[in-house]
Write an enzyme that holds these catalytic residues in place. Structure first.
Site, PDB file in Angstrom:
ATOM      1  N   LYS A 140      36.873  39.671  37.853  1.00  0.00           N
ATOM      2  CA  LYS A 140      36.007  38.977  36.882  1.00  0.00           C
ATOM      3  C   LYS A 140      35.659  37.620  37.447  1.00  0.00           C
ATOM      4  O   LYS A 140      36.386  37.074  38.265  1.00  0.00           O
ATOM      5  CB  LYS A 140      36.761  38.796  35.558  1.00  0.00           C
ATOM      6  CG  LYS A 140      35.856  38.607  34.372  1.00  0.00           C
ATOM      7  CD  LYS A 140      35.449  39.942  33.793  1.00  0.00           C
ATOM      8  CE  LYS A 140      34.477  39.790  32.652  1.00  0.00           C
ATOM      9  NZ  LYS A 140      34.278  41.070  31.945  1.00  0.00           N
TER      10      LYS A 140
ATOM     11  N   ASP B 183      28.146  39.587  31.787  1.00  0.00           N
ATOM     12  CA  ASP B 183      29.079  39.450  30.665  1.00  0.00           C
ATOM     13  C   ASP B 183      28.387  38.413  29.755  1.00  0.00           C
ATOM     14  O   ASP B 183      27.160  38.249  29.858  1.00  0.00           O
ATOM     15  CB  ASP B 183      30.475  38.980  31.160  1.00  0.00           C
ATOM     16  CG  ASP B 183      31.571  39.169  30.110  1.00  0.00           C
ATOM     17  OD1 ASP B 183      32.082  40.287  29.981  1.00  0.00           O
ATOM     18  OD2 ASP B 183      31.904  38.202  29.397  1.00  0.00           O
TER      19      ASP B 183
HETATM   20  N1  GLU Z   1      31.307  42.609  31.351  1.00  0.00           N
HETATM   21  C1  GLU Z   1      31.464  44.004  31.076  1.00  0.00           C
HETATM   22  C2  GLU Z   1      32.902  44.303  30.736  1.00  0.00           C
HETATM   23  O1  GLU Z   1      33.571  43.476  30.158  1.00  0.00           O
HETATM   24  C3  GLU Z   1      30.854  44.893  32.140  1.00  0.00           C
HETATM   25  C4  GLU Z   1      31.383  44.705  33.513  1.00  0.00           C
HETATM   26  C5  GLU Z   1      30.624  45.479  34.595  1.00  0.00           C
HETATM   27  O2  GLU Z   1      29.653  46.163  34.294  1.00  0.00           O
HETATM   28  O3  GLU Z   1      31.053  45.377  35.750  1.00  0.00           O
HETATM   29  O4  GLU Z   1      33.422  45.358  30.968  1.00  0.00           O
END
Ligand code: GLU
Length: 449
Positions: free
Chosen positions: A124, A164
């Site tokens: 992340k 996100d």
């Molecule tokens: N931000 C999204 C999550 O919390 C998607 C992450 C992504 O597609 O890599 O899973």
């Protein structure tokens, strides 16, 4: 004992990282029966290894605003675990972003991605940059400056960021452009791309649609459904918008949405077209929704009293927290249950506090924890990577059907695992153990690293 020791060590080592501590406590506590059952996890120090990221990248992001002033933000990419695939997870741009928040999100992503059935590790990133109120030019210059550092750490087989909170198609576009300029490569290095340059159909809808598919699976097992039911939603980003859209497809009625400034309660049902126009195109506050729609009641966030008048005080059959972490506390959970709520499916990451989660589990309602219920977003990111790798694009129906199948299999996996451990309605335990075992077994297979 082993589990508690690891939790206590994390608390002592990172006393200020409350969100990260919370995520570790929630996951590790629920893993206890699996750790007890199979000694190999403790013998291989799997928990101690899992709670420490493979690497953390912290960097300065320097850019120039519209008035010519130099601005400095903090950038992060935390690569948590790549035992089952390249690091994968979104980027969050929000003023609240700090190391604790990115670590909690990255840690959760390991188990969520494992549940999707696809080959993706957990990571992340993000920044304390606030896109709100910034011009397009400012957002572009920030994204370019962010990528000026990030590009050297990512890659289609290494680490694949996405969106996100605060990062959508516009931001992914500016970052992808800068990546291409810097590297002279056109790779599937980000997901959530535009359709004409490697994006996948259904990616914007995926988290919301997936969350509703998951809620349906939970209800189906108990002989119930969403059809004809009143539902509440918090948030008004892509998760909330496409949760509302899918609820209508299934004959349910979503009646609320919210943003940082306030909430809308529209008894007539949320007008999804109006919501899209206000949030996806005009990027304005929900106050405008109330002005356009007489059936809607607007309450300012500053007037909320937990459990009394927020989104969670509206009587509903099913609730879809789709805003942000810890938005649903103990008082809210009590009010939801008193009002007869039978189902909570989490579209946001860790939206329920530990106390609220415990209450839902004790009440044995259909409770779909974020790692399972909102995995549809990253799952379709995985499908975008598959399409990029094969240089093909799938049609809407194909992606949506695959998403639906994935959500069904996440529910089946979590539910069967919960049954295996004698706690059949506890999908927190089921999802965490199922997600954990795949990653932990891969780590053991690959040796001490
Ligand atoms: N931000 C999204 C999550 O919390 C998607 C992450 C992504 O597609 O890599 O899973």
């Amino acid at each position: 004992m082993y589990v508690n020791n690891v939790i206590e060590k994390i608390k002592a080592k990172h006393p200020g990282q409350k969100e990260f501590q919370q995520a570790v406590e929630e996951v590790l506590t629920s893993l206890a029966p699996a750790i007890q059952k199979d000694k190999k996890y403790q013998e291989n120090a799997i928990l101690e290894r899992l709670v420490v990221p493979d690497r953390q990248i912290h960097f300065r992001v320097t850019w120039v605003d519209d008035s010519g002033c130099v601005q400095v933000n903090q950038g992060y990419r935390i690569e948590f675990n790549s035992a089952i695939g390249p690091y994968k997870g979104g980027l969050r741009f929000h003023p609240s972003v700090n190391e604790s928040i990115i670590k909690f999100l990255g840690f959760e992503q390991i188990f969520k991605n494992s549940l999707t059935t696809l080959a993706m590790g957990g990571g992340k990133g993000g920044s304390d940059f606030d896109p709100k109120g910034k011009s397009d030019g400012e957002v572009m210059r920030f994204c370019q400056a962010f990528m000026n550092e990030l590009y050297r750490h990512i890659g289609a087989h290494t680490d694949v960021p996405a969106g996100d909170i605060g990062v959508g198609g516009r931001e992914i576009g500016y970052m992808f452009g800068q990546y291409r300029k810097l590297t002279n490569r056109f790779d599937g290095v980000l997901t959530g791309k535009g359709l004409s340059w490697g994006g996948s159909l259904v990616r914007p809808e995926a988290t919301g649609y997936g969350c509703v598919y998951f809620a349906e699976e939970m209800l189906k097992e108990r002989g119930e459904s969403l059809s004809g039911k009143v539902c509440t939603i918090s948030g008004s980003g892509n998760v909330a918008i496409y949760t509302a859209e899918k609820l209508y497809h299934l004959g349910a009625k979503p009646v609320s949405v919210s943003d940082s400034k306030g909430m809308i309660y529209d008894e007539a049902g949320i007008d999804v077209a109006l919501l899209k126009e206000l949030k996806e195109i005009k990027r304005v506050s929900l106050e405008e929704y109330a002005k356009a729609k007489p059936s809607a009641k607007y309450t300012k966030a500053s007037d909320y009293k937990p459990g009394t008048n927020g989104v969670w005080s509206i009587p509903c059959f099913a609730a879809f927290p789709s805003a942000t972490e810890n938005e649903l506390g103990l008082d809210d959970a009590k009010t939801l249950l008193q009002n007869g709520c039978k189902c909570v499916a989490e579209g946001a990451n860790m939206p329920s506090t530990l106390q609220a989660m415990d209450l839902f589990l004790k009440a044995k309602i259909c409770y779909g924890p974020a790692k399972a219920a909102n995995a549809g977003g990253v799952a379709v990111s995985g499908l975008e990577m598959a399409q990029n790798a094969s240089m093909r694009s799938w049609d809407f129906e194909m992606v949506d059907k695959t998403l639906h199948n994935i959500m069904e299999s996440i529910f089946a996996n979590a539910s069967e695992t919960a049954k295996e451990f004698g706690d059949p309605t506890n999908l927190v335990l089921g999802a965490n153990i199922a997600g954990f075992r795949k990653v932990a077994n891969a780590m053991i297979d690959q040796g001490v690293l």
